[in-house]
Design a protein around this motif. Structure first.
Motif, PDB file in Angstrom:
ATOM      1  N   ILE A 134       0.834  -1.202   0.000  1.00 29.11           N
ATOM      2  CA  ILE A 134       0.000   0.000   0.000  1.00 29.11           C
ATOM      3  C   ILE A 134       0.868   1.251   0.000  1.00 29.11           C
ATOM      4  N   LEU A 135       1.897   1.284   0.834  1.00 25.17           N
ATOM      5  CA  LEU A 135       2.777   2.454   0.883  1.00 25.17           C
ATOM      6  C   LEU A 135       3.490   2.674  -0.449  1.00 25.17           C
ATOM      7  N   ALA A 136       3.935   1.596  -1.095  1.00 28.35           N
ATOM      8  CA  ALA A 136       4.591   1.727  -2.404  1.00 28.35           C
ATOM      9  C   ALA A 136       3.628   2.302  -3.434  1.00 28.35           C
ATOM     10  N   THR A 137       2.375   1.876  -3.378  1.00 30.30           N
ATOM     11  CA  THR A 137       1.374   2.383  -4.308  1.00 30.30           C
ATOM     12  C   THR A 137       1.104   3.862  -4.062  1.00 30.30           C
ATOM     13  N   ILE A 138       1.017   4.260  -2.814  1.00 31.49           N
ATOM     14  CA  ILE A 138       0.786   5.670  -2.487  1.00 31.49           C
ATOM     15  C   ILE A 138       1.967   6.524  -2.939  1.00 31.49           C
TER      16      ILE A 138
END
Length: 111
Positions: A10-14
């Motif tokens: 999720i953090l990589a996507t954000i």
């Protein structure tokens, strides 16, 4: 899937959401390979302590800011989005959506 791995995805996507673009919580989850986990995206953001994470680019469905209107969080998110050229009117952001091919954006073109 363990929370730590889901959180990393999720953090990589954000982090991959470009300046001036926005994505909904559910869209972030889907692009992280976690369809239907919008609330998990919200939890990850709530637990975030990285000041460089572009959290302000993540919105509720329909481009709505999740913070109560007029609150400190609402004002900060609105200001950050406007600084990137996103139009914010009545608590709704009107920005460019994320690129369609998030995999290519994150990892480069296929070889």
């Amino acid at each position: 899937m363990p929370y730590a791995i889901a959180k990393q995805r999720i953090l990589a996507t954000i982090r991959a959401i470009p300046p001036g673009s926005v994505a909904a919580y559910g869209e972030v989850a889907r692009r992280a390979g976690l369809p239907g986990r919008a609330r998990l995206t919200a939890r990850v953001l709530g637990d975030n302590d990285d000041p460089d994470l572009p959290w302000h680019r993540v919105l509720r469905a329909g481009g709505r800011i999740a913070f109560p209107e007029g609150s400190r969080g609402w004002r900060e998110q609105s200001a950050r989005l406007r600084a990137e050229g996103v139009r914010v009117e009545a608590g709704r952001a009107h920005g460019a959506p994320e690129p369609d091919d998030i995999d290519a954006f994150l990892w480069g073109p296929p070889r």
